[in-house]
Design an enzyme around this catalytic site. Structure first.
Site, PDB file in Angstrom:
ATOM      1  N   SER A 121      40.574   0.566  32.426  1.00  9.31           N
ATOM      2  CA  SER A 121      41.731   1.324  32.891  1.00  9.31           C
ATOM      3  C   SER A 121      42.523   1.832  31.694  1.00  9.31           C
ATOM      4  CB  SER A 121      42.615   0.442  33.766  1.00  9.31           C
ATOM      5  OG  SER A 121      43.863   1.083  33.930  1.00  9.31           O
ATOM      6  N   HIS A 169      38.765   4.739  33.945  1.00  9.92           N
ATOM      7  CA  HIS A 169      39.594   4.628  35.149  1.00  9.92           C
ATOM      8  C   HIS A 169      40.981   5.184  34.832  1.00  9.92           C
ATOM      9  CE1 HIS A 169      40.735   2.831  39.041  1.00  9.92           C
ATOM     10  NE2 HIS A 169      41.860   2.433  38.457  1.00  9.92           N
ATOM     11  N   ASP A 203      44.711   5.896  36.186  1.00 12.27           N
ATOM     12  CA  ASP A 203      45.675   5.494  37.212  1.00 12.27           C
ATOM     13  C   ASP A 203      46.776   6.536  37.344  1.00 12.27           C
ATOM     14  OD1 ASP A 203      44.777   2.890  38.245  1.00 12.27           O
ATOM     15  OD2 ASP A 203      44.920   2.289  36.131  1.00 12.27           O
ATOM     16  N   MET A 244      49.967   7.720  39.255  1.00 13.58           N
ATOM     17  CA  MET A 244      51.038   7.140  40.086  1.00 13.58           C
ATOM     18  C   MET A 244      52.212   8.107  40.171  1.00 13.58           C
ATOM     19  SD  MET A 244      51.182   3.271  38.569  1.00 13.58           S
ATOM     20  CE  MET A 244      49.705   2.410  37.997  1.00 13.58           C
ATOM     21  N   HIS A 274      42.257   7.166  40.262  1.00  9.21           N
ATOM     22  CA  HIS A 274      42.815   6.295  41.301  1.00  9.21           C
ATOM     23  C   HIS A 274      44.198   6.833  41.649  1.00  9.21           C
ATOM     24  CE1 HIS A 274      44.388   1.946  42.267  1.00  9.21           C
ATOM     25  NE2 HIS A 274      44.352   2.734  43.339  1.00  9.21           N
ATOM     26  N   MET A 285      47.414   6.762  43.239  1.00 10.71           N
ATOM     27  CA  MET A 285      48.486   5.968  43.865  1.00 10.71           C
ATOM     28  C   MET A 285      49.662   6.900  44.121  1.00 10.71           C
ATOM     29  SD  MET A 285      47.853   2.607  41.563  1.00 10.71           S
ATOM     30  CE  MET A 285      46.941   3.555  40.352  1.00 10.71           C
ATOM     31  N   MET A 298      41.788  -3.356  46.152  1.00  8.88           N
ATOM     32  CA  MET A 298      42.830  -3.761  45.186  1.00  8.88           C
ATOM     33  C   MET A 298      42.906  -5.283  45.150  1.00  8.88           C
ATOM     34  SD  MET A 298      44.107  -1.091  43.697  1.00  8.88           S
ATOM     35  CE  MET A 298      45.288  -2.025  42.715  1.00  8.88           C
ATOM     36  N   GLY A 340      49.578  -2.706  35.272  1.00  8.22           N
ATOM     37  CA  GLY A 340      48.503  -3.494  34.691  1.00  8.22           C
ATOM     38  C   GLY A 340      48.999  -4.899  34.393  1.00  8.22           C
ATOM     39  N   GLY A 341      48.062  -5.784  34.053  1.00  8.03           N
ATOM     40  CA  GLY A 341      48.426  -7.106  33.563  1.00  8.03           C
ATOM     41  C   GLY A 341      48.862  -8.102  34.622  1.00  8.03           C
ATOM     42  N   ASP A 366      39.876  -3.809  41.411  1.00  9.30           N
ATOM     43  CA  ASP A 366      40.863  -3.313  40.449  1.00  9.30           C
ATOM     44  C   ASP A 366      42.078  -4.225  40.440  1.00  9.30           C
ATOM     45  OD1 ASP A 366      42.578  -1.844  38.865  1.00  9.30           O
ATOM     46  OD2 ASP A 366      42.685  -0.105  40.199  1.00  9.30           O
ATOM     47  N   GLY A 367      42.300  -4.848  39.275  1.00 12.34           N
ATOM     48  CA  GLY A 367      43.491  -5.671  39.086  1.00 12.34           C
ATOM     49  C   GLY A 367      43.162  -7.100  38.696  1.00 12.34           C
ATOM     50  N   GLY A 368      43.502  -7.459  37.470  1.00 16.73           N
ATOM     51  CA  GLY A 368      43.319  -8.837  37.034  1.00 16.73           C
ATOM     52  C   GLY A 368      41.880  -9.231  36.738  1.00 16.73           C
ATOM     53  N   GLY A 426      41.755  -3.426  32.746  1.00 17.52           N
ATOM     54  CA  GLY A 426      42.701  -2.822  31.819  1.00 17.52           C
ATOM     55  C   GLY A 426      43.046  -3.763  30.683  1.00 17.52           C
ATOM     56  N   SER A 427      43.950  -4.706  30.965  1.00 19.09           N
ATOM     57  CA  SER A 427      44.444  -5.549  29.873  1.00 19.09           C
ATOM     58  C   SER A 427      43.360  -6.412  29.248  1.00 19.09           C
ATOM     59  CB  SER A 427      45.631  -6.390  30.350  1.00 19.09           C
ATOM     60  OG  SER A 427      45.394  -6.898  31.626  1.00 19.09           O
TER      61      SER A 427
END
Ligand code: DX5
Ligand code: ZN
Length: 222
Positions: A10, A35, A37, A39, A68, A70, A143, A150-151, A177-179, A199-200
């Protein structure tokens, strides 16, 4: 598994002021997709990038840009994203209950690949009609955090959704997506996810190539 792994770092966790070199660095580290994001500060409480940035980045890379969306009104952005050179356009089912058919059609007519995302609180059954439609989405994004930042911490309960989807659709692209990172990837891969946003864990590492290859290996051996 009959689906191929796609590791999608990401860019939200990259240095936005050096987007093209960050993209190249992460592709050189083995990323399959980038990816992106997008928003709108309305569907989620954060504001990021839009079509002008995708257009600029497209001039520097031929990579698959996994967008993505959002945003509250995804249909408003289809044409601009298509012209900017986006590859995938994944909208949220929460925003598109009444017009998903029109959205899918318009995404395809812009030469992009349609996908649908769902928030942690949204039941999985809401995406079935979109996968089973005459003109279907080609990816479902589950999700694994609340969208916006992120993070955040991975929500393991979301793996039930992934398992249900994989059982029902053996060859569908299923993205999480996420974590996602070394400590959570095995849960996602064994549940059946093949497209992995990170991402992170990737950008925060001094060895992004090692993290990307670890993510890929986990999906391959699942
Ligand atoms: C969150 C975004 C994610 C985010 C993931 O709303 O959709 O793509 O960048 O970041 P990590 O991997 O750090 O959770
Ligand atoms: Zn995302």
């Amino acid at each position: 598994m009959g689906v191929t792994p796609n590791i999608a770092p990401s860019m939200l966790s990259s240095d936005f002021a050096n987007l093209s070199s960050e993209a190249q660095r992460i592709l050189d580290s083995g990323a399959d997709w980038l990816h992106m994001d997008i928003m709108d500060g309305h569907f989620v409480p954060n504001l990021t990038i839009g079509a002008p940035v995708i257009e600029s980045l497209r001039k520097h890379t031929s990579a698959y840009l996994d967008c993505h969306m959002m945003v509250t009104n995804p249909l408003d952005y289809v044409e601009a994203l298509g012209k900017a050179g986006a590859s995938g356009f994944t909208f949220h089912v929460e925003t598109s209950k009444d017009n998903w058919q029109e959205l899918i059609e318009s995404i395809k007519s812009q030469g992009m690949r349609p996908g649908v995302a769902l928030n942690p609180g949204t039941p999985i059954g809401e995406v079935y009609p979109l996968v089973e439609a005459e003109k279907p989405v080609e990816m479902v994004l589950v999700m694994t955090v609340e969208p916006g930042f992120g993070g955040q911490k991975f929500i393991p309960e979301m793996m039930d959704k992934v398992r249900i989807l994989r059982k029902r659709y053996p060859s569908l692209d299923i993205e999480v997506d996420g974590g996602l990172g070394p400590s959570t990837i095995d849960m996602a891969a064994s549940a059946g996810a093949n497209c992995i946003v990170a991402g992170s864990s990737v950008f925060g590492s001094s060895e992004p190539a090692e993290v990307i290859s670890l993510l890929r290996n986990s999906v391959e051996k699942a």
